[in-house]
Design an enzyme around this catalytic site. Structure first.
Site, mmCIF file in Angstrom:
data_model
loop_
_atom_site.group_PDB
_atom_site.id
_atom_site.type_symbol
_atom_site.label_atom_id
_atom_site.label_comp_id
_atom_site.label_asym_id
_atom_site.label_seq_id
_atom_site.Cartn_x
_atom_site.Cartn_y
_atom_site.Cartn_z
ATOM 1 C CB VAL A 28 43.073 42.977 47.252
ATOM 2 C CG1 VAL A 28 43.979 43.339 48.413
ATOM 3 C CG2 VAL A 28 43.718 41.912 46.374
ATOM 4 C CB SER A 30 35.776 38.421 46.461
ATOM 5 O OG SER A 30 35.029 37.227 46.593
ATOM 6 N N GLY A 31 35.217 37.208 43.475
ATOM 7 C CA GLY A 31 34.222 37.015 42.431
ATOM 8 C C GLY A 31 33.774 35.577 42.372
ATOM 9 C CB ALA A 34 39.406 34.303 40.771
ATOM 10 C CG ASP A 35 37.651 34.499 46.538
ATOM 11 O OD1 ASP A 35 36.908 35.469 46.665
ATOM 12 O OD2 ASP A 35 37.257 33.320 46.515
ATOM 13 C CG ASP A 143 38.051 39.760 29.962
ATOM 14 O OD1 ASP A 143 37.324 40.648 29.482
ATOM 15 O OD2 ASP A 143 37.976 39.399 31.149
#
Length: 472
Positions: A28, A30-31, A34-35, A143
């Site tokens: 759902v 992704s980067g 992190a996934d 953040d």
């Protein structure tokens, strides 16, 4: 941005200890770091989120913060986590389908009249309770933004993505990397400084909070911060481990890693006033630009809970107007937008601003007639604007704490906050950002610095140890 090392497998589908307990349904988010996967826990069919984190430091910080905040109703729940030497850590989190960014988008596009005052108040009360829980445990999130405020289908808002969080321990700011007794099950013979068991259950988190829940008054907090400022930077751990806290190029700290063509390479070095020690992986590069406090944009590495409060003010303004308050396209543009509204940052507005690392390096022409927050919030009441002003102000010591805001008359007068059950929740999340390194989804295009061409001519002056940049 560095590409992942090709030798490591980042697929949780091959992790037997995970697949024995969870059925992975779909990815759902992704980067780079992190996934996130939606999964079903086989023991009871509970839907959860599996967050596979590719960065050691981010995983460590998120696990530690969520363990401390385990019983906070407005913080995402960490059910358990998987940790081993040769694999990425995987956090098992409660699954929350949408976020406040999606709520804002839906209100802007579909809801006639936007959000009601009662809805805005209820969202803000939940945000402030979550932030207060963090700050009472001396955790600075670093953040906060609408896409990191996840929302359940029944309207409960929860703070998420603690990968940039830091913990304030007496006598100053430090992560638990400095505390080798974080986990009593650590093996003293292991070389690595943090080695949790491969799987930690949610029931194993008891007894963690008491040792860190160091509460102090606002006055005591800033007295302690002043002591730290006198001693120097708080971010020695980040420098020693050489781990970047953010994935952006911070022009204010003279880190040019994301600028393809250095506009000064033929004549000037990227060395700011003060020497090399302020360049590199410093934590002024934390947070998402639109919600980043001005002291961070000027390269500060001495800060604390108050940077979260600036972010909360920006979020509140966005709830009121359904538009971001300061949507900068680069760090310089971000500062310019802030100055055009609040006026220039000077010793009159914040006496200590001259101590910021880049205050004398990057300067702006005087803004003769700043528009003021009233112009950004034209349809808001006096009380609403006053509340934003209590947060979006230059002097960090002047920003109201989360608990002070919760006791503000605004939340206790008519109309009252609506019940959580009456909050409108988007039926389906839209605009998901596949490049988000944080929560399930993210804003787009706010984290990458643009080149100087957006700002027209600039004046560059050489100094004894580097250069000074002046923007018209």
């Amino acid at each position: 941005m560095d590409s992942p090392p090709p030798s490591r497998s980042w697929s949780i589908y091959t992790r037997r200890e995970i697949t024995q307990k969870y059925q992975i349904l779909e990815r759902v988010g992704s980067g780079a770091y992190a996934d996130v996967y939606k999964a079903r826990r086989l023991s009871d069919d509970l839907i959860v989120a599996l967050k596979e984190i590719h960065d050691y430091q981010s995983a460590f910080r998120e696990i530690e913060a969520l363990q401390i905040l385990n019983n906070s109703p407005n913080v995402v729940v960490l059910h358990e986590y998987f940790w081993s030497e040769n694999e990425d850590s995987v956090l098992v989190l409660e699954f929350l389908r949408t976020d406040l960014a999606a709520v804002i988008r839906e209100a802007k596009r579909e809801w006639k009249g936007g959000m009601s005052v009662g809805e805005i108040k209820r969202w803000m009360v939940q945000i402030l309770h979550g932030v207060d829980a963090c700050h009472r445990s001396s955790i600075v999130h670093r953040d906060l933004k609408p896409s990191n405020l996840l929302v359940s289908d029944d309207g409960v808002l929860k703070l998420a993505d603690f990968g940039q969080a830091r913990i304030l321990l007496e006598p100053g700011f430090a992560t638990a990397i400095d505390n080798p007794q974080l986990d009593e099950q650590n093996n003293p013979n292991e070389a690595s400084f943090f080695h949790p068991p491969e799987v930690i259950s949610e029931t194993d988190n008891q007894g963690q909070e008491g040792s860190r829940n160091q509460e102090m008054t606002k006055e005591e907090y800033f007295r302690e911060l002043d002591k730290l400022k006198a001693r120097g930077s708080l971010d020695e751990v980040d420098e020693e481990t050489n781990v970047h806290d953010g994935n952006t190029s911070c022009l204010a700290t003279c880190t040019a890693s994301d600028i393809g063509d250095d506009p000064f390479e033929s004549s000037y070095s990227y060395e700011a006033e003060g020497g090399d020690e302020i360049c590199g992986p410093l934590t002024s590069c934390v947070g998402t630009r639109w919600f980043r406090a001005p002291e961070l944009l000027y390269g500060s590495t001495i800060y604390g809970l108050e940077i979260d409060l600036w972010s909360v003010g920006c979020i509140f303004a966005e709830l009121l107007s359904l538009e971001p308050l300061f949507p900068g396209t680069s760090d310089i543009d971000q500062l310019s937008r802030i100055f055009n509204v609040l006026g220039n940052l000077t010793e009159e507005t914040w006496p200590d601003c001259v101590k910021l690392p880049d205050y004398k390096t990057i300067s702006f022409s005087k803004v003769e007639n700043p528009s003021g927050l009233e112009a950004c919030l034209p349809n808001c009441s006096t009380d609403e604007i006053l509340l934003v002003k209590k947060l979006v102000c230059y002097d960090p010591a002047s920003r109201a704490t989360a608990m002070e805001l919760l006791h503000d008359k605004y939340f206790n007068e008519e109309p009252p906050p609506v019940p959580i059950s009456e909050l409108r929740i988007p039926s389906a999340n839209s605009g998901q950002d596949e490049d988000s390194p944080g929560g399930w989804r993210d804003y787009k295009n706010m984290d990458s610095d643009s080149d100087f061409e957006d700002f027209g001519p600039v004046d560059v002056t050489t100094t004894g140890s580097g250069f000074s940049i002046r923007f018209p």
